[in-house]
Design a protein around this motif. Structure first.
Motif, PDB file in Angstrom:
ATOM      1  N   LEU A  23       0.848  -1.178   0.000  1.00  0.00           N
ATOM      2  CA  LEU A  23       0.000   0.000   0.000  1.00  0.00           C
ATOM      3  C   LEU A  23       0.891   1.238   0.000  1.00  0.00           C
ATOM      4  O   LEU A  23       1.476   1.597   1.023  1.00  0.00           O
ATOM      5  CB  LEU A  23      -0.941  -0.017   1.219  1.00  0.00           C
ATOM      6  CG  LEU A  23      -2.107   0.954   1.132  1.00  0.00           C
ATOM      7  CD1 LEU A  23      -3.339   0.354   1.801  1.00  0.00           C
ATOM      8  CD2 LEU A  23      -1.769   2.274   1.745  1.00  0.00           C
ATOM      9  N   ALA A  26       0.753   4.857   2.481  1.00  0.00           N
ATOM     10  CA  ALA A  26       0.172   4.476   3.773  1.00  0.00           C
ATOM     11  C   ALA A  26       0.345   5.621   4.765  1.00  0.00           C
ATOM     12  O   ALA A  26       1.327   6.352   4.723  1.00  0.00           O
ATOM     13  CB  ALA A  26       0.852   3.215   4.290  1.00  0.00           C
ATOM     14  N   SER A  34      -6.238   5.818   3.628  1.00  0.00           N
ATOM     15  CA  SER A  34      -5.277   4.725   3.450  1.00  0.00           C
ATOM     16  C   SER A  34      -5.166   3.871   4.720  1.00  0.00           C
ATOM     17  O   SER A  34      -5.009   2.649   4.642  1.00  0.00           O
ATOM     18  CB  SER A  34      -3.905   5.262   3.046  1.00  0.00           C
ATOM     19  OG  SER A  34      -3.359   6.091   4.051  1.00  0.00           O
ATOM     20  N   PHE A  82      -2.206   4.960  -3.113  1.00  0.00           N
ATOM     21  CA  PHE A  82      -2.852   6.069  -2.413  1.00  0.00           C
ATOM     22  C   PHE A  82      -2.002   7.317  -2.599  1.00  0.00           C
ATOM     23  O   PHE A  82      -1.579   7.946  -1.642  1.00  0.00           O
ATOM     24  CB  PHE A  82      -2.997   5.767  -0.919  1.00  0.00           C
ATOM     25  CG  PHE A  82      -4.292   5.126  -0.553  1.00  0.00           C
ATOM     26  CD1 PHE A  82      -5.427   5.878  -0.336  1.00  0.00           C
ATOM     27  CD2 PHE A  82      -4.374   3.750  -0.432  1.00  0.00           C
ATOM     28  CE1 PHE A  82      -6.625   5.286   0.009  1.00  0.00           C
ATOM     29  CE2 PHE A  82      -5.565   3.148  -0.089  1.00  0.00           C
ATOM     30  CZ  PHE A  82      -6.693   3.909   0.134  1.00  0.00           C
ATOM     31  N   GLN A 106      -6.364   4.100  -6.440  1.00  0.00           N
ATOM     32  CA  GLN A 106      -7.530   4.392  -5.610  1.00  0.00           C
ATOM     33  C   GLN A 106      -8.481   5.406  -6.253  1.00  0.00           C
ATOM     34  O   GLN A 106      -8.183   5.979  -7.295  1.00  0.00           O
ATOM     35  CB  GLN A 106      -7.055   4.914  -4.255  1.00  0.00           C
ATOM     36  CG  GLN A 106      -6.568   3.809  -3.353  1.00  0.00           C
ATOM     37  CD  GLN A 106      -7.691   2.902  -2.869  1.00  0.00           C
ATOM     38  OE1 GLN A 106      -8.854   3.290  -2.752  1.00  0.00           O
ATOM     39  NE2 GLN A 106      -7.343   1.661  -2.575  1.00  0.00           N
TER      40      GLN A 106
END
Length: 140
Positions: A23, A26, A34, A82, A106
């Motif tokens: 991710l 983050a 996130s 993200f 996203q």
């Protein structure tokens, strides 16, 4: 449907085949999307490794934070982005370099050029969607 649009079958395959997610973007702030998405995905059985250069070396939701995708010592299935649309370009390039299978941008993140490059390298691409929305929608 635009050529860049992931099909429902693509999304279902990605969610079924993915075990390890990186991710990118983050956050340690529980009010950030996130953070909530990471917790949600972990609750659904995915292992999620956070990527954020400012938090590298720390622990977030039980996982060590890495500065870059290349720093992660394990093979990543999906890179969840993200970051803003412009920043998604370099992230997609890194996803290709590390051999990820999927890149997921996203909600609000669309980078057609990055998606085209990633697809040309064999990755499946999802843009402008959130797995926290798609998983329940698909009954998973």
């Amino acid at each position: 449907m635009p050529a860049s649009e992931a099909t429902a079958a693509d999304i279902e395959e990605i969610l079924r085949e993915t075990k390890l997610i990186a991710l990118v973007g983050a956050s340690a702030n529980p009010r950030r999307d996130s953070y909530g998405v990471m917790q949600f995905l972990q609750g659904k059985g995915y292992r999620v490794i956070p990527v954020n250069p400012g938090l590298a070396g720390q622990t977030l939701n039980g996982e060590k934070v890495y500065a870059t995708l290349a720093d992660i010592p394990e093979r990543i299935d999906m890179v969840d982005v993200f970051r803003n649309s412009e920043a998604a370009g370099p992230v997609a390039g890194e996803a290709v370099e590390i051999g990820a299978k999927y890149i997921w941008m996203q909600l609000g993140v669309v980078n057609e050029e990055a998606a085209t490059r990633a697809r040309a390298a064999g990755l499946k691409v999802v843009m402008n969607r959130c797995p926290k929305i798609e998983i329940p929608r698909l009954g998973r």
